[in-house]
Design a protein around this motif. Sequence first.
Motif, short mmCIF file in Angstrom:
data_model
loop_
_atom_site.label_atom_id
_atom_site.label_comp_id
_atom_site.label_asym_id
_atom_site.label_seq_id
_atom_site.Cartn_x
_atom_site.Cartn_y
_atom_site.Cartn_z
N GLN A 22 0.83 -1.21 0.00
CA GLN A 22 0.00 0.00 0.00
C GLN A 22 0.87 1.26 0.00
O GLN A 22 0.60 2.21 -0.75
CB GLN A 22 -0.91 -0.01 1.22
CG GLN A 22 -1.77 1.23 1.37
CD GLN A 22 -2.63 1.20 2.63
OE1 GLN A 22 -2.98 0.13 3.13
NE2 GLN A 22 -2.97 2.37 3.16
N LEU A 23 1.90 1.25 0.81
CA LEU A 23 2.78 2.42 0.89
C LEU A 23 3.61 2.58 -0.38
O LEU A 23 3.85 3.70 -0.83
CB LEU A 23 3.68 2.31 2.12
CG LEU A 23 2.97 2.41 3.47
CD1 LEU A 23 3.93 2.12 4.61
CD2 LEU A 23 2.36 3.80 3.64
N ARG A 24 4.05 1.46 -0.96
CA ARG A 24 4.83 1.54 -2.21
C ARG A 24 3.96 2.14 -3.33
O ARG A 24 4.43 2.96 -4.12
CB ARG A 24 5.30 0.15 -2.60
CG ARG A 24 6.41 -0.42 -1.72
CD ARG A 24 7.76 0.24 -1.99
NE ARG A 24 8.21 0.05 -3.35
CZ ARG A 24 8.81 -1.05 -3.80
NH1 ARG A 24 9.02 -2.07 -2.97
NH2 ARG A 24 9.20 -1.13 -5.05
N GLN A 25 2.70 1.73 -3.38
CA GLN A 25 1.80 2.24 -4.42
C GLN A 25 1.56 3.74 -4.26
O GLN A 25 1.28 4.44 -5.22
CB GLN A 25 0.47 1.48 -4.37
CG GLN A 25 0.58 0.03 -4.84
CD GLN A 25 -0.68 -0.78 -4.57
OE1 GLN A 25 -1.70 -0.22 -4.16
NE2 GLN A 25 -0.60 -2.08 -4.77
N ALA A 26 1.71 4.23 -3.02
CA ALA A 26 1.54 5.66 -2.75
C ALA A 26 2.85 6.44 -2.95
O ALA A 26 2.89 7.64 -2.68
CB ALA A 26 1.03 5.86 -1.33
N GLY A 27 3.90 5.75 -3.41
CA GLY A 27 5.15 6.44 -3.72
C GLY A 27 6.19 6.41 -2.62
O GLY A 27 7.22 7.09 -2.74
N ASN A 28 5.95 5.64 -1.56
CA ASN A 28 6.93 5.56 -0.47
C ASN A 28 8.01 4.53 -0.78
O ASN A 28 7.74 3.50 -1.40
CB ASN A 28 6.23 5.18 0.84
CG ASN A 28 5.27 6.24 1.30
OD1 ASN A 28 5.65 7.23 1.91
ND2 ASN A 28 3.97 6.05 0.99
#
Length: 357
Positions: A237-243
């Motif tokens: 989820q965080l990777r998809q948000a650019g983290n």
Amino acid sequence: MQVNTDKPVIGITTGDLNGIGLELIIKTFSDNRILELCTPVIFASNKVINFYRRLSPEYTFNFTSTKDMAVLNYKQINIFNCWEDEVPLQPGVLTEAGGKYAVRSLMVATQCLKDGQLDALVTAPIHKSNTNVADFPFTGHTPFFKDKFGAKDVLMLLYNDKLRVGLVTEHIPVSKISATITKELLLSKLAIMKETLIKDFGIDKPKIAVLGLNPHAGDDGQIGTEEQTIIKPVIDQLRQAGNLTFGPYSADAFFARGSYTEFDAVLAMYHDQGLVAFKTLAEGGGVNYTAGLTVIRTSPDHGTAFDIAGKNIAEPESFREAVFQCLDLLRQREEYATNTANPMKRGRIEKERSTES
């Protein structure tokens, strides 16, 4: 939040009166050069300070005594007298008095921090056996500061110049760890970690590693399913948000292979998973920081060390580093606030850091 001087005013708590805290304080602040960087205010009593000063006679420790935060000597160490009682001191012994006055020191110092009379706080170690009482229903400093400053959540972050390790769970029984770890808790801890890396450490795009809970990070569900059902979905989820959040990693291989050097910080699922590795690698020079607060609080990365208390052999390296890091965090946070208020300057700094990396 500067307090009537160009130098920050730093509060120091005693920790357990029978532990090594006061010895470390005397050894750290006996070096007068530190007075060029800050004005220390130690929350104790003259009698307690003099007792420990006599146990370390080779250290020169001069101070000014006060009972009024409005009357400080900005060129000297200040002892803010929190009590006048005759306290029975027994170095190396766990006593009710040792914990009672440790809590008194902490409570008074924290109130001064809340009232803006201090710029930041460095805390010496307390012991849970004689402080977890009715008027201090906390398992340690971290939950206490969370409650005192009304934070929704905080992160225990230990670090040195090689490694930063944050904890999802802190001082809870191992039997309760799995049930405590939820997606919501992981998202909260990772959000705090990212914010503190940006705001307090000057890392614009932090890269964070997340450890698994089970051996071999669950081995694809063969040794536990928390990685598949909780930890990995949060990372995705965080990777998809650019983290830049990666994992979950098997803790043993992650530290043994030195993979931590590729990241700005590591999030461990529980206390010993992260701190056995950290304290081994830090070799006594680590600092404990409570991230997620509006204020700065640091401490050494060790406990009361009753086994060596009163013997004048405690090494002040970690406590001294906690003081220096407290000052660095204050400067970094001030720089961040200044740059945030000036977007053009912030943009130039981010570009320069991007070019350097």
